[in-house]
Design a protein around this motif. Structure first.
Motif, mmCIF file in Angstrom:
data_model
loop_
_atom_site.group_PDB
_atom_site.id
_atom_site.type_symbol
_atom_site.label_atom_id
_atom_site.label_comp_id
_atom_site.label_asym_id
_atom_site.label_seq_id
_atom_site.Cartn_x
_atom_site.Cartn_y
_atom_site.Cartn_z
ATOM 1 N N SER A 130 4.331 1.736 -7.076
ATOM 2 C CA SER A 130 3.024 0.758 -7.053
ATOM 3 C C SER A 130 2.394 0.304 -5.533
ATOM 4 O O SER A 130 2.388 1.243 -5.036
ATOM 5 C CB SER A 130 4.056 -0.622 -7.072
ATOM 6 O OG SER A 130 4.857 -0.547 -5.638
ATOM 7 N N ILE A 131 1.880 -0.498 -5.570
ATOM 8 C CA ILE A 131 0.252 -0.837 -4.610
ATOM 9 C C ILE A 131 1.660 -1.052 -3.267
ATOM 10 O O ILE A 131 1.133 -0.216 -2.334
ATOM 11 C CB ILE A 131 -0.523 -1.883 -5.350
ATOM 12 C CG1 ILE A 131 -1.147 -2.066 -6.797
ATOM 13 C CG2 ILE A 131 -1.040 -2.422 -4.196
ATOM 14 C CD1 ILE A 131 -2.194 -0.799 -6.456
ATOM 15 N N SER A 132 2.495 -1.837 -3.588
ATOM 16 C CA SER A 132 3.048 -2.614 -1.592
ATOM 17 C C SER A 132 3.998 -0.987 -1.187
ATOM 18 O O SER A 132 4.018 -0.706 -0.238
ATOM 19 C CB SER A 132 4.119 -3.172 -2.448
ATOM 20 O OG SER A 132 5.066 -3.070 -3.330
ATOM 21 N N GLN A 133 4.479 -0.086 -2.795
ATOM 22 C CA GLN A 133 4.813 1.240 -2.266
ATOM 23 C C GLN A 133 4.386 1.863 -1.857
ATOM 24 O O GLN A 133 4.081 2.912 -0.214
ATOM 25 C CB GLN A 133 5.605 1.485 -2.995
ATOM 26 C CG GLN A 133 7.046 0.448 -3.069
ATOM 27 C CD GLN A 133 8.724 1.121 -2.461
ATOM 28 O OE1 GLN A 133 8.339 1.538 -1.523
ATOM 29 N NE2 GLN A 133 9.404 0.425 -2.301
ATOM 30 N N ILE A 134 2.950 2.226 -1.712
ATOM 31 C CA ILE A 134 2.394 3.518 -1.719
ATOM 32 C C ILE A 134 1.305 2.655 -0.006
ATOM 33 O O ILE A 134 1.710 3.184 0.870
ATOM 34 C CB ILE A 134 1.388 3.332 -2.493
ATOM 35 C CG1 ILE A 134 1.285 4.107 -3.619
ATOM 36 C CG2 ILE A 134 -0.125 4.347 -2.093
ATOM 37 C CD1 ILE A 134 0.158 4.167 -5.037
ATOM 38 N N ARG A 135 1.642 1.781 -0.203
ATOM 39 C CA ARG A 135 0.262 0.988 0.870
ATOM 40 C C ARG A 135 1.389 1.052 2.295
ATOM 41 O O ARG A 135 1.385 1.204 3.409
ATOM 42 C CB ARG A 135 -0.126 -0.322 0.952
ATOM 43 C CG ARG A 135 -0.973 -1.132 2.256
ATOM 44 C CD ARG A 135 -1.315 -2.207 1.799
ATOM 45 N NE ARG A 135 -0.474 -3.398 0.808
ATOM 46 C CZ ARG A 135 -0.795 -4.360 -0.152
ATOM 47 N NH1 ARG A 135 -2.363 -4.530 0.202
ATOM 48 N NH2 ARG A 135 0.016 -5.047 -0.494
ATOM 49 N N GLU A 136 3.102 0.583 1.908
ATOM 50 C CA GLU A 136 4.134 -0.119 3.134
ATOM 51 C C GLU A 136 4.300 1.734 3.816
ATOM 52 O O GLU A 136 4.955 1.864 5.045
ATOM 53 C CB GLU A 136 5.220 -0.340 2.519
ATOM 54 C CG GLU A 136 5.946 -0.433 3.581
ATOM 55 C CD GLU A 136 5.569 -0.858 4.714
ATOM 56 O OE1 GLU A 136 5.643 -1.571 6.244
ATOM 57 O OE2 GLU A 136 4.963 -2.291 4.710
ATOM 58 N N THR A 137 4.362 3.007 2.555
ATOM 59 C CA THR A 137 4.729 4.170 2.680
ATOM 60 C C THR A 137 3.979 4.969 3.921
ATOM 61 O O THR A 137 4.442 5.535 4.598
ATOM 62 C CB THR A 137 5.400 5.015 1.737
ATOM 63 O OG1 THR A 137 4.582 5.036 0.992
ATOM 64 C CG2 THR A 137 6.796 3.790 1.168
ATOM 65 N N THR A 138 2.568 4.549 2.953
ATOM 66 C CA THR A 138 1.733 5.701 4.060
ATOM 67 C C THR A 138 1.851 4.833 5.423
ATOM 68 O O THR A 138 1.036 5.873 6.230
ATOM 69 C CB THR A 138 0.337 5.196 3.583
ATOM 70 O OG1 THR A 138 0.361 5.922 1.807
ATOM 71 C CG2 THR A 138 -0.604 5.655 4.274
#
Length: 453
Positions: A187-195
């Motif tokens: 999801s958008i928030s997961q990709i942004r946070e993990t990156t």
């Protein structure tokens, strides 16, 4: 328990909204806005060791900043080194995108098996046995590569602390998830946070991280557009799955040029570096055939000799067809109009098909002259000599315009054994005593007279 906080994100471009709506105002796509949980813990999953002394940044005058160049890490892959600008910069974050099955995982596994550095290859898509099966085809005896199958960032960081690798490879960023965000992986928030966690890790430890990213049906890297802004380098691995050749391009590079490209050949034992691409992009034929011409083009700092094929035939169904592969269709229409208006060739009632061999796409305007030669060769059914090549841009008035770095193009043609090259007479050429004959032309009519007169 604290109340869950949710918000709405566009799954196409990553724009955030307070409530759901049918169309995204930013990218104008419909039905792409979805609700996601954004309740976060206060601390990131990456925590540096307590024994480390945290450095506090302070403002410096520009003349006080250390200007010694960062020592890059050699990847042992000449093509990847060229695209990156000389190797991997310590502490950088590199994102590699490409079509499914194009060879992204194979390329990075192959590099990690050959690197002289200790490498941790983290896969969220394949098991260790599956990776072992691929590794046996490439380099089964590597001592420096560690394979980990994990998708949770907290566990990945724990293994990094235990193994202390020099380089970390993540396959792929869309499979990772962190406990600080309660939405699903990808999801958008997961990709942004993990990156963001990986960036913090890379910058604090000076360990480079390479990410593999999925792409959408439009050819863009999946996830929020901010993902490409967050990383230091964005690489695109492209090519036709029906062809054996692959091209590695740089779309963004904070530490080097974005004009360079690397070329690989897909083989059963992995990807082979192609050090002289001109040989694979030119057909090896015994007899001379009409409708083919060789163009001298540039990709970054690398000169390439590519073959242009054209077929001109009488239109059977009334409206003539204009079809191109690897070349801009609108530019082809412009060149055909110039040939009809300035050179007197009646091509308005004929089908014209154009192909750049090797499955590559070229945007260099210097191949215009070769396109003209190939079209006229097919139309007149007269072959252009195998040892003749072209480097020139065609203007709307039929003039042959000069192209950049023409001397480098001439030297490449000379090196590959061509006897004649057509260039604009407005180019300033400083080569003394060339072994290749340089024909200077200013108009299309002169080219026609030299070739078919």
């Amino acid at each position: 328990m604290s109340k869950l906080k949710t918000t709405f994100f566009c799954q196409n471009c990553g724009t955030q909204y307070a409530k759901w709506q049918g169309q995204c105002n930013a990218c104008k796509e419909w039905n792409t806005i979805a609700e996601e949980i954004i309740q976060k813990e206060e601390k990131s999953s990456w925590k540096p060791a307590s024994t480390e002394i945290k450095r506090v940044s302070k403002p410096l005058k520009i003349k006080e900043i250390d200007s010694t160049q960062e020592v890059r890490m050699d990847t042992t892959d000449g093509e990847l080194n060229r695209v990156l600008g000389g190797g991997i910069v310590p502490g950088s974050l590199i994102l590699l995108g490409g079509e499914p099955g194009i060879g992204k995982s194979t390329l990075l596994l192959q590099i990690s098996l050959k690197l002289p550095y200790k490498t941790l290859y983290v896969s969220g898509e394949e098991s260790q046995k599956q990776i072992k099966m691929r590794a046996e085809r490439i380099n089964p005896n590597s001592e420096n590569c560690l394979i980990l199958t994990e998708t949770k960032t907290q566990n990945i960081f724990r293994h990094i602390v235990e193994t202390e690798p020099d380089i970390v490879i993540i396959d792929s960023i869309q499979t990772l998830h962190t406990d600080s965000i309660e939405s699903t992986a990808g999801s958008i928030s997961q990709i942004r946070e993990t990156t963001a966690e990986l960036i913090k890790f890379a910058k604090e430890t000076n360990i480079p991280v390479i990410l593999i990213g999925h792409i959408t049906k439009d050819g863009n890297i999946a996830g929020p557009k901010i993902l490409e802004h967050m990383v230091d380098t964005v690489l695109q691995f492209e090519g036709d799955r029906n062809h054996v050749y692959r091209i590695l391009r740089s779309l963004k590079n904070r530490f080097g040029s974005t004009a360079e490209l690397g070329i690989y050949e897909m083989q059963g034992s992995g990807l082979r570096e192609v050090s002289n691409p001109s040989e694979i992009l030119i057909s090896h034929r015994e007899e001379e055939l009409s409708g083919t011409a060789i163009a001298s083009t540039l990709e970054g700092m690398r000169p390439l000799m590519i073959e242009i094929q054209a077929l001109v035939s009488t239109a059977v169904y009334g409206t003539p067809q204009r079809s191109t592969t690897g070349y801009n269709a609108k530019r082809l229409n412009m060149i055909l109009a110039v040939l009809e208006k300035r050179a007197g060739f009646r091509l308005g009632t004929k089908d014209v098909f154009l192909n750049v061999t090797g499955g590559i796409s070229v945007d260099d305007p210097a191949i215009d002259l070769a396109v003209v030669a190939a079209i006229l060769s097919s139309n007149e059914d007269i072959a252009v000599g195998k040892d003749v090549c072209f480097a020139g841009e065609v203007g709307l008035s039929g003039e042959i315009r000069p192209v950049n770095r023409v001397e480098q193009r001439i030297q490449e043609a000379e090196k590959l054994g061509f006897s004649t090259i057509f260039v604009s007479k407005y180019n300033k050429i400083a080569i003394k005593n060339p072994l290749i004959k340089i024909v200077l032309v200013s108009k299309i009519e002169e080219v026609v007279e030299q070739l078919f007169g």
